[in-house]
Design a protein around this motif. Sequence first.
Motif, PDB file in Angstrom:
ATOM      1  N   PRO A 162       0.804  -1.236   0.000  1.00  0.00           N
ATOM      2  CA  PRO A 162       0.000   0.000   0.000  1.00  0.00           C
ATOM      3  C   PRO A 162       0.830   1.277   0.000  1.00  0.00           C
ATOM      4  O   PRO A 162       0.540   2.205  -0.772  1.00  0.00           O
ATOM      5  N   LYS A 215      -0.008   3.904  -3.248  1.00  0.00           N
ATOM      6  CA  LYS A 215      -1.127   4.829  -3.031  1.00  0.00           C
ATOM      7  C   LYS A 215      -0.968   6.120  -3.816  1.00  0.00           C
ATOM      8  O   LYS A 215      -1.904   6.605  -4.457  1.00  0.00           O
ATOM      9  N   HIS A 245      -7.155  -0.311  -2.695  1.00  0.00           N
ATOM     10  CA  HIS A 245      -6.826   1.121  -2.728  1.00  0.00           C
ATOM     11  C   HIS A 245      -7.439   1.834  -3.926  1.00  0.00           C
ATOM     12  O   HIS A 245      -7.707   3.039  -3.858  1.00  0.00           O
ATOM     13  N   TYR A 251     -10.899   2.653  -2.529  1.00  0.00           N
ATOM     14  CA  TYR A 251     -10.872   3.807  -1.636  1.00  0.00           C
ATOM     15  C   TYR A 251     -10.722   5.111  -2.416  1.00  0.00           C
ATOM     16  O   TYR A 251     -11.382   6.112  -2.110  1.00  0.00           O
TER      17      TYR A 251
END
Length: 408
Positions: free
Chosen positions: A95, A99, A125, A128
């Motif tokens: 991550p 990101k 991710h 999100y």
Amino acid sequence: MYPGADSVSPSSSASGQKPLTVLIAADTYPPHINGAAQFCLRLATGMTGRGHQVHVMACRAGSGPMFTEQRPEATVHRLRSRAVPTHEYFRISLPWEIKKDIAALFDVINPDVVHVQSHYMIGEHVVYEAARRGIRIVATNHFMPENLNPFLPFPQWFKNIVGRVSWRDMGKVMSRADVVTTPTPLAAKAMHEHAFLRKVLPLSNGIEVGNYELNEGETAPRNPYPTIAFVGRLAEEKHIDVLIDALAKTPVELNLHLVVVGGGEVKAALKAQAARLGLAERVEFTGLISDAELRGIYLKADLFVMPGTAELQSLVTLEAMSASTPVVLANAMALPHLVDDGVNGYLFTPNDSDDLAEKILRIMTAEEAERLAMGAASHDMVARHGLAKTLDTFESIYRGGSYEDHAV
């Protein structure tokens, strides 16, 4: 293999609808060789063929920073990744390393819809980031937490904990999606029960049925010996060792041969097992082969066997069935959906080589007319798994279609 005629549909421009910018997030993608990776390739190719602008986010195959490549099926953005010590080719994207790249790519791509293929690293991710930006989200689950067990060097009690955490995370991530799908009703039921996702649409991954049929005027002579085929990753959960044991329990005078297509971490052990059982001359390991060679394997096989116990759909079984091949499948996970017992083949008790040998013999000693009828029944059953229908449904969902619009 790219989609052929049965996935063709009017382009978005021809139908008067605005083409979409579609972002597919895939934690496994070619050159990975597995069902989920092949589905993502077919999805990207199919949507590009329908006039959409398709981007794929996937991990890169080696070390280094993120880069973008133009492929026939899509613009593919390869994210930084790390090797997994317990798997020969799988890689994960951490991550904290991806990101910022994901956010920057969203700025450039500006997708109308994102379609994630799992709740793990990249998929999580991307979900999100899409939720933060108010972008429509579609989530498809190709995995069961149990699929990870062979690659976790821990005792079973710890793997059970990992499984429960994974189910919980699946629910947490995929609950943010506008529509959630999975290939089979059985998988949808498991997601209801363990991830507490209430609306999961069973939607076949779809295959190019016509790719594995004989063309008009074409013939495919059988091998000089009766042949059983297995196609797939040579991994622990496929239980190919059970199939080799079953072959050893069939009468020698039948001269049954087995062709094993694929590569994987247990290949050396399987070759050693075949040699130990005196089957070295009757078990062929082809390794990775071309699509044309694979088509030939399907068309020449007298029987297809899938002994795996963690199949969410098994595209290779569907491909074999579309080539009019009888099947013997483990009575586990989604495989029972592909067998009408005694009509197109048989189910056998998982990990039971005696039962598997008996079911193999039922088909391989049957009259030719009975075997041909079983193969024809397999072919008929595959019709509902055509890729065009799958692409039609996803295209509708991308444009705002709901679970209720497509639930049966």
